[in-house]
Design a protein around this motif. Sequence first.
Motif, PDB file in Angstrom:
ATOM      1  N   ARG A 186      -9.424   2.635   1.351  1.00  0.00           N
ATOM      2  CA  ARG A 186      -8.486   1.591   0.958  1.00  0.00           C
ATOM      3  C   ARG A 186      -7.266   1.583   1.876  1.00  0.00           C
ATOM      4  NH1 ARG A 186      -6.234   2.030  -4.954  1.00  0.00           N
ATOM      5  NH2 ARG A 186      -8.249   3.093  -5.101  1.00  0.00           N
ATOM      6  N   THR A 187      -6.771   2.762   2.224  1.00  0.00           N
ATOM      7  CA  THR A 187      -5.623   2.852   3.124  1.00  0.00           C
ATOM      8  C   THR A 187      -5.981   2.382   4.530  1.00  0.00           C
ATOM      9  OG1 THR A 187      -4.760   4.728   1.854  1.00  0.00           O
ATOM     10  CG2 THR A 187      -3.846   4.382   4.049  1.00  0.00           C
TER      11      THR A 187
ATOM     12  N   TRP B 274       0.812  -1.210   0.000  1.00  0.00           N
ATOM     13  CA  TRP B 274       0.000   0.000   0.000  1.00  0.00           C
ATOM     14  C   TRP B 274       0.851   1.269   0.000  1.00  0.00           C
ATOM     15  CZ3 TRP B 274       1.183   2.584   4.495  1.00  0.00           C
ATOM     16  CH2 TRP B 274       1.669   1.814   5.549  1.00  0.00           C
ATOM     17  N   MET B 275       2.175   1.111  -0.052  1.00  0.00           N
ATOM     18  CA  MET B 275       3.067   2.270  -0.031  1.00  0.00           C
ATOM     19  C   MET B 275       3.994   2.229  -1.241  1.00  0.00           C
ATOM     20  SD  MET B 275       5.382   3.707   3.155  1.00  0.00           S
ATOM     21  CE  MET B 275       4.013   4.183   4.179  1.00  0.00           C
TER      22      MET B 275
ATOM     23  N   ASN C 280       3.359   9.098   0.980  1.00  0.00           N
ATOM     24  CA  ASN C 280       3.703   8.007   1.886  1.00  0.00           C
ATOM     25  C   ASN C 280       3.637   8.432   3.345  1.00  0.00           C
ATOM     26  OD1 ASN C 280       4.114   6.084  -0.134  1.00  0.00           O
ATOM     27  ND2 ASN C 280       6.217   6.747  -0.465  1.00  0.00           N
ATOM     28  N   SER C 281       4.021   9.660   3.654  1.00  0.00           N
ATOM     29  CA  SER C 281       3.926  10.157   5.031  1.00  0.00           C
ATOM     30  C   SER C 281       2.472  10.217   5.477  1.00  0.00           C
ATOM     31  CB  SER C 281       4.571  11.542   5.145  1.00  0.00           C
ATOM     32  OG  SER C 281       5.947  11.478   4.863  1.00  0.00           O
ATOM     33  N   PHE C 282       1.600  10.659   4.586  1.00  0.00           N
ATOM     34  CA  PHE C 282       0.164  10.704   4.859  1.00  0.00           C
ATOM     35  C   PHE C 282      -0.337   9.303   5.224  1.00  0.00           C
ATOM     36  CE2 PHE C 282      -4.306  10.553   3.870  1.00  0.00           C
ATOM     37  CZ  PHE C 282      -4.792  11.822   4.124  1.00  0.00           C
ATOM     38  N   ARG C 283       0.042   8.313   4.430  1.00  0.00           N
ATOM     39  CA  ARG C 283      -0.413   6.942   4.661  1.00  0.00           C
ATOM     40  C   ARG C 283       0.229   6.352   5.918  1.00  0.00           C
ATOM     41  NH1 ARG C 283      -0.052   4.561  -1.560  1.00  0.00           N
ATOM     42  NH2 ARG C 283      -1.473   6.104  -2.483  1.00  0.00           N
TER      43      ARG C 283
END
Length: 266
Positions: A242-243, A137-138, A191-194
């Motif tokens: 989804r995340t 997911w990243m 990626n930081s958000f996730r």
Amino acid sequence: LDPTTQEVRVFIDGCALTEELIPYYDWVRWHTATTSISASPARHELYKQAKGDILIGLDDDAHPLSQDFTALVLGRFRESELLAILAFQEVRGLFPSDAVAREQIRTGDDYKTSEFVGCGFAIRKSVYDQTGGFPVWMDIYGEESAVSVEVLDLGYDIVYSYDIAVNHRVDVEKRKTQGRNYFRFEHQLKNSFRFYLVYYKKPFYKIAKLLFHNFKKYALKDFRYFKAYLRVLTKEIWRLKRTLKHRQPLKPETIAKKNNLPPIKF
């Protein structure tokens, strides 16, 4: 390398030209994708099939500089069962020879750190298998952070080694002229958000701070950054559900441990 006791696996991420190498290296275990799936999902595929006790990871533009490289790596893991990841010293640049590159190697005492860089590292497979692995997911510029915090959450250590070095063959100045900084900005923001959304129990303050900082420092000063910022924000809101399916908040002490450990040195 000893092909009778060690294996080499290479993932060809949607590059037909690279597939032409396959017949020339029958001792390599090749993995291919017809279209690019990106770095982290590619690593996820490789590492779940790897057979060794210690897995050494290298980017396509990195190679070992240290003499007796594999012996050094294996020796370090025998020193402590708590050692899960060994982060290699990264020597960046294009050099006429490895001898010249070795002149850039810094000296110092090894230390525990908060994460590693994918261009050169080793991980204990028994620990890796306890994590979710490199996240599907990243994307690039973020997968190492996910593996790192899951390893720390299990109670294991990440150690930065001065004695084991790789040459990361990148031309930093050329990358800047090619706009690679915009590419990196977009992927790191995404990626930081996730990362915060998946691993923090209360992520919204961290996400708000992340978005404000990047808007003020980058998006307000450069239109290309602004477009990238809006693109990330729109896409991440769209794929929020989804995340959230991957959400696994870490223990508060793990976050504190991560924040108190020194970062790796470049």
